[in-house]
Design an enzyme around this catalytic site. Structure first.
Site, short mmCIF file in Angstrom:
data_model
loop_
_atom_site.label_atom_id
_atom_site.label_comp_id
_atom_site.label_asym_id
_atom_site.label_seq_id
_atom_site.Cartn_x
_atom_site.Cartn_y
_atom_site.Cartn_z
N ARG A 166 20.54 -4.53 3.93
CA ARG A 166 21.51 -4.17 2.68
C ARG A 166 22.83 -4.30 2.88
NH1 ARG A 166 18.58 1.55 1.96
NH2 ARG A 166 16.73 0.81 0.82
N CYS B 84 17.41 5.26 -2.30
CA CYS B 84 17.11 6.03 -3.64
C CYS B 84 18.14 7.12 -3.79
CB CYS B 84 15.68 6.54 -3.41
SG CYS B 84 15.30 7.77 -1.94
N THR C 261 11.68 7.16 -7.01
CA THR C 261 10.71 5.93 -6.83
C THR C 261 10.72 5.02 -7.93
OG1 THR C 261 8.56 6.87 -7.59
CG2 THR C 261 9.07 7.14 -5.29
N LYS D 138 23.29 5.83 5.09
CA LYS D 138 23.28 4.96 4.10
C LYS D 138 23.78 5.04 2.92
CE LYS D 138 18.38 4.17 5.76
NZ LYS D 138 17.05 4.60 5.45
N HIS E 232 15.40 13.16 -7.35
CA HIS E 232 16.53 13.55 -6.45
C HIS E 232 17.69 14.27 -7.21
CE1 HIS E 232 14.59 11.42 -3.38
NE2 HIS E 232 15.18 10.56 -3.15
N GLY F 239 10.14 10.53 -1.76
CA GLY F 239 11.17 9.81 -0.97
C GLY F 239 11.06 9.12 0.16
N GLN G 156 16.44 16.38 -2.08
CA GLN G 156 15.77 15.04 -2.48
C GLN G 156 14.14 15.37 -2.54
OE1 GLN G 156 18.77 12.39 0.08
NE2 GLN G 156 16.96 11.50 -0.26
N GLU H 132 19.99 8.97 6.24
CA GLU H 132 20.15 9.02 4.91
C GLU H 132 21.62 9.02 4.57
OE1 GLU H 132 17.54 8.67 3.13
OE2 GLU H 132 17.90 9.19 1.04
N SER I 51 -4.55 -3.47 7.15
CA SER I 51 -5.06 -3.42 5.74
C SER I 51 -5.49 -4.76 5.64
CB SER I 51 -3.93 -2.92 5.11
OG SER I 51 -3.57 -1.43 5.39
N THR J 161 0.86 -1.32 0.09
CA THR J 161 -0.31 0.06 0.03
C THR J 161 0.75 1.32 0.10
OG1 THR J 161 -0.24 -0.10 2.30
CG2 THR J 161 -1.93 -0.93 1.16
#
Lengths: 350, 350, 350, 350
Positions: free
Chosen positions: B110, B149, B328, B205, B242, B180, B176, B202, B41, B13
């Protein structure tokens, strides 16, 4: 009768001219008595010639003032100039030649070695370059400049760091407000929901002007500070307030606490002499994790204080942080005004 | 009867789940057969559970599909996962344990050394880490991830430079888009006419994931590339795309023409194998002085091509430039999909 | 060799000219062979003269085309015109006089009684006014116009209501996108975070043009429909898509279901004759409580369908609802193109 | 020791609660001594519980104040309430029952016949409804409300027209700022570059509350004014300031000059009694063709003055014009505060 000094504004209809008029409305030392603009506007009352873009109403005292042609005849001794580069290059020397004290926000003469490029907190002593200017010798006229709007906030944030720890390298990426481009300036179709990664000549100006302001004076020439700098400039959909992501390498080690203290304790001539437009604290460090932000922080110190935040180690250089300053107040009109106040305080208008 | 492979979406979703559904609508190899989301949901038809935020209409094929609980029972073999970090850390191993091929857009796993973090053009060979995963051995399930992203566009722009000239240092400042942050994500009161100089986790990452993707595999662990990187992340009032201001220091000298040629000629496995979602040219250099820009360039290559522009010398490092990518699509849903296509092309779903 | 008809564009560098070029890029019937613009641009290749503001790239076929002066010499028979009012008033008659079929998006001649103001779905029959034009008699040239962008979406939404139930009163307040003002058009400093409650001459145009399009032809003059209308026009920070809040009083009673059915079933000549740019369904009613919205709905039907929503009783008149249409496609360039297709289908280019 | 009256704020962490704190910071009559919010925040210091979204800093005096639970125990006599409708319906009667003077910005009790819905300039006399309230009789507690933010500006602009010429019909379309939805409120993905033609229950509130405020009091009940009204409400990408396009039909003929004079000369009890938050001139007519605009005019009169412009004949009713007011100051927090000042001036706190 007022004993305030008469001042004029060259380029009175533009965004920076409007800000000057706004900031001078109730100024204790200066009074706007002369407005000049391009030929198209000359002869019209200001209220018709200018498309007023500020939130406070146009001062009654200028609304009916008739725009003069942009020539030294009839101009007062003290003239603020906010002109496009090419026009400034032609007009500013004419005014200085004619005996005017030209306080310029234009880029034309900033990098000329005998023209002081001044932020009063940082390099008030550069004013002595004035004495070397040919105009000064001839007519007592002179030119003093302030920097580009994006260099101003950066230079202020760097000044205490440079003073205490010595700068070796500076990296900066800007996110600049649309008011920096004047009016009409940036078309809405270009910037709504967008970023423009380019502002003509802006990176070159930042890279040249910042070291000059943080440098020294050697006899009759300005000597830039000895650090390397790289700038990348972007336009974003913000009205007022340039945000800058900065990283620096220092010559001496410094802790975060020492840097924050250097910012918080930084004071200069404007604070010592209590110049009317001087912010009490020129650099404010905000310890919230997500500040400074243009919407909330651009107006700090009536737009004359620079906000800094997010100091953290940089894996590549030493420290990184975010700087924010109001681009048309501290970055332009307020900068020129503070220069004028400094000049008066130091006797240059006598 | 369709001979497309059944796939499921965990976190269906959210904004990335929606993009996955959009990109999979007419996919030649995969067919969405299972949607899962949070307990709130589960049990509802998708049209009621999701607040659809894309410009194309919600595909009829999923609108009536009932949301399953987020557990491996009933899930197909191939599962895309786009979950919040904490939830992903709990759920993704469960699905892999149960034999699912988990293609994850989440940050949880990751940086785990035996989990491949893959951009198919760059490091398709990292997929062999899968064989070392305990899940694989036990149930033939495994986890493959794509990056954050903001790291994705950067890594793609850096890959040909690193390959040809070797990276030593990388400096990046991001601007950005709000998409995002998911939906509802960034409040309008926080971003209208504003810049937020902070996105939680961010920078960390970007600094960790980019070297991993540009690195190598040594036996059963990923070894990050040997360059130093510093990131500063900002949020701006842009919907999708971005923008990143980048500066790099290289190990071998390179001219601007050589770098531009390296970008333009860059191709990888997705192009060789003609994977369905692969852009013909993954990196597009635009020589206009003011590009790339999110409004005009984010959708290039159906959102899967990265745009680069403004290559120019950096006074501090070697070269600076601007990168733009659709956060995205190439930065999330499209990245996961391309990973799935790569896995299929290399026989991992057999 | 192509058997497509050659067409020219007067005002080719503006936003509407650009949209025309975009929409004509792969048109089955027409081929752009001639571009004209102001004196300043004449002689330059299109790629240099135009600041391309669309998301798809400038078509290669026009990029190298040299801009012609804005005069009928050398112009093809079919000429699209998108000019400022004052210039159009001078140039369009010259082109018609010289034998051109002028398909105009300009306001100059719209309200002239013998000039058809056409939305092909609504009043294709008004084309017969052409036969009464003096130009037609003299040189076979003629002028056909489309309406203002804000009147177009409204007229389409009103047409089925007027046809089935008769309009007596129409109230409309618009929230118009910045692209409607052309480029550079609205300054970003004027519209970021703002609403401008004024668009010069827009209310007058809406109030005059809408009844003309919904009216009839009596011999050689157009007779406006007999309803009273009041318009208020505002500019908002939206790129594409005019949103309009509408309220109507009908001559015959109608239920919500009947009105929605009238919208959904509405078809006209473009759909019957399958004109290339005709949307399958010209009016789409969306039953979501918060639609239509410019971001999600402006591109419906490739920008040629009008979206309607929120039908509900009006305490003052009978019914109120919201209309949205793409202002530079259905509201300008696409409108002109559909008019040209209609003219061809009805033999006016023979 | 301060002789200011202690006041409390129910719903202190929301946007309206923040505005109240801001407006009360240096108030001559009132002093914030008690803050309450939802269970989740109770027990925390205000600086941690509230995400401060205003441009001026959070006042030191409240930053350390601990949030109380939302119950009458320990609350001061005077309590401002800014709560969601459902919660207000439960809590406000409890506070009134316990003897508090509840000055409410919530919608729950506004339309209850014995609860005054007051704009002090318009219907200060409605306060006498208080005497009929059961709470009043029992504990001397009572409830006074102000209207929805979109009804407030409209009612003020209509009041002098209704007084002098009598309203028969009112048509209004709003373009409302995002701050009206609170924080986080409208998601940026929903509103950037967009218009949302729907705000839940807003049209119903406008249509009910406006006639009540312009109506009269008959014994112990409010009797709404006798005009018909139709409202359409839209959300736009503006931070503060609701813009409204209005059209009215009058009972007596009026010229433009007469209407403008009625606006300019309009004064009420707040001006007569010089209440601290009363704007000198509550309604300002701006004769510029493109005003009022939220960016330039929302802050007029410190956000307490309503701006009107563009008065012109309406082809359908009699006159049309544009109204602008600050939605969180005059439209919410400032409205409640002015009501409190009125209550004090009229002795209701004794």
């Amino acid at each position: 009768m007022s004993d305030r000094l008469s001042v004029g504004i060259l380029g009175a209809t533009g965004i920076v001219g409007q800000r000057l008029i706004q900031l001078l409305e109730r100024h204790p030392w200066f009074e706007v008595k002369w407005l000049a603009a391009s030929e198209r506007s000359a002869g019209q009352p200001y209220r018709e010639a200018a498309r007023w873009r500020l939130k406070t109403p146009m001062p009654e005292s200028v609304a009916g003032m008739v725009i003069s042609p942009a020539s030294p005849e009839g101009a007062p001794r003290i003239v603020f100039a906010s002109l496009d580069g090419a026009i400034a290059r032609e007009l500013e020397p004419q005014f200085a030649e004619a005996g005017c004290a030209v306080i310029s926000n234009s880029s034309a003469l900033r990098m000329q070695p005998d023209v002081p490029l001044v932020i009063p907190e940082i390099n008030a002593d550069h004013l002595r370059l004035i004495e070397a200017q040919a105009w000064r010798k001839k007519s007592r006229g002179f030119v003093v400049t302030n920097s580009n709007c994006s260099a101003m906030g950066l230079a202020l944030a760097l000044a205490p760091i440079h003073k205490h720890f010595g700068l070796e390298k500076v990296f900066v990426v800007t996110m600049q407000a649309v008011s920096g481009a004047g009016y009409p300036g940036v078309a809405s179709l270009d910037i709504l929901g967008n970023v423009i990664p380019y502002i003509a000549q802006e990176e070159e100006k930042m890279e040249a002007e910042t070291p000059k302001m943080l440098g020294s004076v050697n006899g009759s020439v300005a000597v830039p500070a000895d650090f390397v700098m790289s700038a990348q400039c972007n336009r974003v959909a913000v009205e007022d307030g340039h945000t800058e992501s900065v990283s620096v390498k220092l010559r001496k080690p410094a802790t975060a606490d020492e840097i924050i203290a250097a910012w918080r304790d930084y004071r200069g001539v404007p604070q010592d002499k209590r110049l009317p437009s001087a912010p009490e604290q020129p650099i404010v460090y905000d310890c919230a994790p997500d500040r400074p932000q243009p919407r909330f922080d651009a107006d700090r110190g009536a737009g004359m204080a620079v906000s800094v935040g997010r100091l953290r180690p940089c894996p590549l250089l030493d420290w990184k942080f975010t700087v924010l300053s109001h681009n048309t107040i501290r970055g332009a009109a307020g900068a020129a005004l503070l220069n004028a106040e400094l000049l008066k305080a130091q006797g240059y208008f006598e």
